[in-house]
Design a protein around this motif. Structure first.
Motif, PDB file in Angstrom:
ATOM      1  N   GLY A  54      36.684  42.435  42.716  1.00  0.00           N
ATOM      2  CA  GLY A  54      37.558  43.509  41.683  1.00  0.00           C
ATOM      3  C   GLY A  54      38.535  42.688  40.909  1.00  0.00           C
ATOM      4  O   GLY A  54      39.234  41.528  41.369  1.00  0.00           O
ATOM      5  N   PRO A  55      39.440  43.495  39.909  1.00  0.00           N
ATOM      6  CA  PRO A  55      40.549  42.746  39.314  1.00  0.00           C
ATOM      7  C   PRO A  55      41.778  42.260  40.146  1.00  0.00           C
ATOM      8  O   PRO A  55      41.913  42.828  41.348  1.00  0.00           O
ATOM      9  N   LEU A  56      42.698  41.364  39.541  1.00  0.00           N
ATOM     10  CA  LEU A  56      43.899  41.165  40.170  1.00  0.00           C
ATOM     11  C   LEU A  56      45.054  42.017  39.563  1.00  0.00           C
ATOM     12  O   LEU A  56      44.987  42.272  38.410  1.00  0.00           O
ATOM     13  N   TRP A  57      45.846  42.303  40.529  1.00  0.00           N
ATOM     14  CA  TRP A  57      46.691  43.700  39.873  1.00  0.00           C
ATOM     15  C   TRP A  57      48.165  43.046  40.141  1.00  0.00           C
ATOM     16  O   TRP A  57      48.494  42.640  41.179  1.00  0.00           O
ATOM     17  N   LEU A  58      49.076  43.336  38.942  1.00  0.00           N
ATOM     18  CA  LEU A  58      50.467  42.914  39.109  1.00  0.00           C
ATOM     19  C   LEU A  58      51.071  44.232  39.157  1.00  0.00           C
ATOM     20  O   LEU A  58      51.148  45.057  38.064  1.00  0.00           O
ATOM     21  N   LEU A  62      50.795  35.083  30.767  1.00  0.00           N
ATOM     22  CA  LEU A  62      50.290  36.248  31.729  1.00  0.00           C
ATOM     23  C   LEU A  62      50.118  37.647  30.633  1.00  0.00           C
ATOM     24  O   LEU A  62      49.202  38.247  30.746  1.00  0.00           O
ATOM     25  N   LEU A  63      51.032  37.762  29.711  1.00  0.00           N
ATOM     26  CA  LEU A  63      50.587  38.703  28.989  1.00  0.00           C
ATOM     27  C   LEU A  63      49.629  38.877  28.040  1.00  0.00           C
ATOM     28  O   LEU A  63      48.744  39.757  27.694  1.00  0.00           O
ATOM     29  N   LYS A  64      49.294  37.529  27.780  1.00  0.00           N
ATOM     30  CA  LYS A  64      47.976  37.488  26.895  1.00  0.00           C
ATOM     31  C   LYS A  64      46.703  37.512  27.731  1.00  0.00           C
ATOM     32  O   LYS A  64      45.437  37.941  27.165  1.00  0.00           O
ATOM     33  N   LEU A  65      46.701  37.438  28.975  1.00  0.00           N
ATOM     34  CA  LEU A  65      45.708  37.615  29.854  1.00  0.00           C
ATOM     35  C   LEU A  65      45.478  38.921  30.355  1.00  0.00           C
ATOM     36  O   LEU A  65      44.487  39.393  30.920  1.00  0.00           O
ATOM     37  N   LYS A  66      46.559  39.842  30.151  1.00  0.00           N
ATOM     38  CA  LYS A  66      46.533  41.082  30.509  1.00  0.00           C
ATOM     39  C   LYS A  66      45.428  41.897  29.869  1.00  0.00           C
ATOM     40  O   LYS A  66      45.021  41.857  28.697  1.00  0.00           O
ATOM     41  N   LYS A  67      44.638  42.559  30.937  1.00  0.00           N
ATOM     42  CA  LYS A  67      43.320  43.216  30.391  1.00  0.00           C
ATOM     43  C   LYS A  67      43.576  44.787  30.222  1.00  0.00           C
ATOM     44  O   LYS A  67      43.074  45.407  29.289  1.00  0.00           O
TER      45      LYS A  67
END
Length: 134
Positions: free
Chosen positions: A112-116, A59-64
């Motif tokens: 739009g984006p997905l947010w955590l 998930l951290l690698k996917l962080k935009k």
């Protein structure tokens, strides 16, 4: 069929909120405050290994991008099915080892984006900073 799914989904989200809004917190809910520390042993060994060595790093690698909030952080992720499944797996495990987090997943409108969103009581933001090396 679509309307049935929408109704079931709405009930699944609204019913727990409505119930909690009308009932008093139990004495155990009002008194228990977890430590601001990760309890990795709250996860079974297989789940712990996957959570910390595979899912979290993926998930951290996917962080935009990342936004700082007054009480935590919000991470922008790709809004695709694979990322969402990985993120929900992570969130279900994370709430066991770090029960002090408020965890929210959000899709912005118009594709739009997905947010955590990770937030919590005082000290949570500092914990996240330390864990993510910010």
């Amino acid at each position: 069929m679509k309307r049935i799914f929408q109704f079931i989904t709405a009930v699944a989200f609204v019913a727990p909120v409505a119930d909690s809004a009308t009932s008093e917190p139990s004495s155990s809910q009002a008194e228990h405050v977890s430590a601001l520390a990760c309890n990795a042993f709250a996860l079974l060994p297989e789940a712990r290994k996957r959570h910390f060595e595979e899912v979290g790093p993926a998930l951290l690698k996917l962080k935009k991008s990342m936004r700082e909030l007054p009480d935590g952080y919000e991470l922008e992720l790709p809004a695709d099915n694979k990322t969402y499944l990985l993120l929900t797996e992570w969130a279900f495990q994370e709430r066991l080892c770090c029960p002090f987090f408020d965890i929210a997943l959000r899709f912005d409108r118009e594709n739009g984006p997905l947010w955590l969103r990770l937030t919590g009581r005082p000290g949570t933001k500092e914990f996240i900073k330390m864990e993510l090396g910010i």
